[in-house]
Scaffold this active site. Structure first.
Site, PDB file in Angstrom:
ATOM      1  N   ASP A   8       6.093   2.946   7.254  1.00 41.13           N
ATOM      2  CA  ASP A   8       4.853   2.208   7.018  1.00 41.13           C
ATOM      3  C   ASP A   8       4.015   3.009   6.016  1.00 41.13           C
ATOM      4  O   ASP A   8       3.439   4.020   6.393  1.00 41.13           O
ATOM      5  CB  ASP A   8       4.104   2.022   8.335  1.00 41.13           C
ATOM      6  CG  ASP A   8       2.755   1.347   8.178  1.00 41.13           C
ATOM      7  OD1 ASP A   8       2.462   0.820   7.093  1.00 41.13           O
ATOM      8  OD2 ASP A   8       1.985   1.360   9.160  1.00 41.13           O
ATOM      9  N   HIS A  58       0.835  -1.208   0.000  1.00 42.11           N
ATOM     10  CA  HIS A  58       0.000   0.000   0.000  1.00 42.11           C
ATOM     11  C   HIS A  58       0.861   1.247   0.000  1.00 42.11           C
ATOM     12  O   HIS A  58       1.887   1.333   0.678  1.00 42.11           O
ATOM     13  CB  HIS A  58      -1.014  -0.016   1.150  1.00 42.11           C
ATOM     14  CG  HIS A  58      -0.495   0.232   2.517  1.00 42.11           C
ATOM     15  ND1 HIS A  58      -0.303   1.507   3.039  1.00 42.11           N
ATOM     16  CD2 HIS A  58      -0.149  -0.610   3.521  1.00 42.11           C
ATOM     17  CE1 HIS A  58       0.121   1.421   4.283  1.00 42.11           C
ATOM     18  NE2 HIS A  58       0.235   0.136   4.597  1.00 42.11           N
ATOM     19  N   GLU A  64      -5.195   1.580   2.339  1.00 35.33           N
ATOM     20  CA  GLU A  64      -5.047   0.463   3.278  1.00 35.33           C
ATOM     21  C   GLU A  64      -5.248   0.919   4.712  1.00 35.33           C
ATOM     22  O   GLU A  64      -5.832   0.197   5.535  1.00 35.33           O
ATOM     23  CB  GLU A  64      -3.653  -0.169   3.121  1.00 35.33           C
ATOM     24  CG  GLU A  64      -3.449  -1.460   3.908  1.00 35.33           C
ATOM     25  CD  GLU A  64      -2.922  -1.275   5.330  1.00 35.33           C
ATOM     26  OE1 GLU A  64      -2.845  -2.267   6.069  1.00 35.33           O
ATOM     27  OE2 GLU A  64      -2.594  -0.119   5.710  1.00 35.33           O
ATOM     28  N   ASP A  75       4.305  -5.454   3.914  1.00 35.28           N
ATOM     29  CA  ASP A  75       3.940  -4.391   4.850  1.00 35.28           C
ATOM     30  C   ASP A  75       4.896  -4.425   6.035  1.00 35.28           C
ATOM     31  O   ASP A  75       5.633  -5.400   6.235  1.00 35.28           O
ATOM     32  CB  ASP A  75       2.489  -4.548   5.331  1.00 35.28           C
ATOM     33  CG  ASP A  75       1.836  -3.213   5.695  1.00 35.28           C
ATOM     34  OD1 ASP A  75       2.566  -2.273   6.077  1.00 35.28           O
ATOM     35  OD2 ASP A  75       0.600  -3.123   5.606  1.00 35.28           O
TER      36      ASP A  75
END
Length: 350
Positions: A176, A67, A206, A229
C-alpha cells in the site's frame, strides 16, 4: 503479462513517507521519462505524466492517481540515553510494531528497533492490554551524542522490510500503495493508444488526508478519474463472508464505494463491462471504512469528474508487511489499459 518482481521490489523498498517522497519519485521518473509525452512536478510534489489521446477532438482528460507515499513516522524527540520518540504519519496498528526494524533517514540512514515495555516487568493487568503508539520508542544502539551526528528532529522514518515472493504472492512493507505505483508505471509503458489525454499522477501525502490528489485534481480538472489503491482482503481464518471486502487471487476489484466516495455508477458499469469483455477476472469492492485518492479525483476539479477506482486486494494492510497476489496485479494493469483505450466507446449520459 508477468509481474516484474525486481521493479516492484525496488518501488516497494524505496523510502517515501508522507511529505518525504523524493526517493521514490526519482525512481518513478527514471522508469517513465522515455514513455510519456511530458511530465512535471507540481509545487506540492505530485508527479504528473501525460500521454496524449488518439481520439480526442474535444480535449477530454482522464486522471489516473496512485499515491506514492507510505505510512511512516517522524522523529519528534531524542532523549538523554539516545532513545527516539516519534510522530506517526498515517494510521498504524500498534500491536504490529513490537521489535520491528525501522530506518531513520537523516544525514545517513540509521537502523532502529521499535521497543516497548518488556512483558517480564509488566504488571498482570498490563499484559492483557495492547501497547499504545505513545508507549513505543526507537532504539538505535547509540548514545544521544553519536545519534545526533546522523539524525535530527523532523527526519522521516520508514519500515525496514524487503520484498519476497510467497507462492503466487508478493510480500513487503508498503504494498500500500507501491503496488499501484507499479501498475501505473506499467500502464504508461505499455498502453498503445489512450483514447483521451491520459494524466498519470503519482500523488503525495495520501496517507495523511488525500492531500496530493486534491491539489492535482484541482489543477488538471479531469473529465474522468480512476484511482489506483489497495483494499482490504479479509479472506482470513475467522472472517465471515460478508466481512471479506475482497479475497486474494479472486481478481482485481472494482470499487463501488468507500467511506469517502460513492463511485459514479457510470464508471462502475464501464469498468465491469470492460473487464468482462476482455475476460479479466474482477470482484466488487464495498469498503465501509477508509478512503482513497478517488475522493480527491472525483470532487476537487472545477467541474468534478466521472470517477471510480481499480483496487488491489491486499492482506495485512497498514501492518509491518502487506501481501498481494500477482494475478490480481496483472489483472489490474490489463483493466486499466483497456479502460483507457476504450473510454471513448462508452455512453456517459445519465
Amino acid at each position: 503479462m508477468k509481474v516484474d518482481v525486481q521493479l516492484l521490489k525496488d518501488i516497494c523498498e524505496a523510502p517515501g513517507a508522507p511529505g518525504f517522497e523524493n526517493p521514490v519519485r526519482k525512481l518513478i521518473i527514471e522508469q517513465i521519462k522515455d514513455h510519456v509525452d511530458e511530465y512535471s512536478i507540481d509545487n506540492m510534489g505530485n508527479l504528473i505524466a501525460i500521454k496524449k489521446g488518439t481520439k480526442n477532438p474535444d480535449g477530454k482528460k482522464v486522471m489516473v492517481a496512485a499515491h506514492m507515499d507510505e505510512i511512516g513516522f517522524l522523529v519528534s524527540h531524542i532523549d538523554d540515553k539516545g532513545f527516539i520518540r516519534f510522530q506517526t504519519l498515517g494510521g498504524f496498528d500498534p500491536k504490529t510494531l513490537t521489535a520491528q526494524r525501522v530506518i531513520i533517514h537523516g544525514k545517513e540512514d540509521v537502523i532502529g528497533v521499535m521497543g516497548s515495555k518488556p512483558i517480564h516487568v509488566m504488571k498482570p493487568e498490563e499484559r492483557n492490554k495492547p501497547s499504545k503508539i505513545d508507549e513505543y520508542f526507537i532504539d538505535c544502539g547509540m548514545s544521544k551524542e553519536e545519534l545526533e551526528k546522523k539524525i535530527e528532529i523532523g527526519d522521516p522514518i520508514t519500515r525496514e522490510r524487503e520484498l519476497i515472493e510467497m507462492g503466487e504472492c508478493v510480500n513487503c512493507k508498503s504494498i500500500d500503495n507501491r503496488v499501484s505505483v507499479y501498475i501505473l508505471i506499467e500502464a504508461l509503458k505499455n498502453i498503445k493508444s489512450p483514447a483521451f489525454d491520459f494524466y498519470g499522477v503519482f500523488t503525495v501525502q495520501e496517507e495523511v488526508g488525500i492531500r496530493g490528489a486534491n491539489v492535482s485534481a484541482h489543477s488538471i480538472n479531469p473529465d474522468f478519474g480512476i484511482a489506483l489503491d489497495t483494499t482490504i482482503a479479509y479472506d482470513l481464518p475467522g472472517a465471515q463472508a460478508h466481512e471479506q471486502v475482497t479475497a486474494l487471487g479472486a481478481g482485481t476489484a472494482v470499487k463501488i464505494m468507500d467511506a469517502m466516495t460513492i463511485c459514479d455508477s457510470r464508471m462502475v458499469k464501464f469498468l465491469k463491462k470492460t473487464a468482462d469483455s476482455h475476460q479479466i477476472k474482477w470482484q466488487p469492492e464495498i469498503l465501509a471504512a477508509g478512503g482513497t485518492d478517488t475522493s480527491g479525483v472525483q470532487r476537487m476539479g472545477k467541474n468534478g469528474s466521472i470517477a471510480g477506482a481499480i483496487s488491489i486486494p491486499t492482506r495485512h494492510l497498514h501492518q509491518v508487511i502487506e501481501m498481494a497476489h500477482k494475478d490480481d496485479i496483472v489483472g489490474s494493469i490489463e483493466l486499466l489499459i483497456a479502460a483507457l483505450e476504450e473510454i471513448d466507446t462508452a455512453s456517459w449520459e445519465y
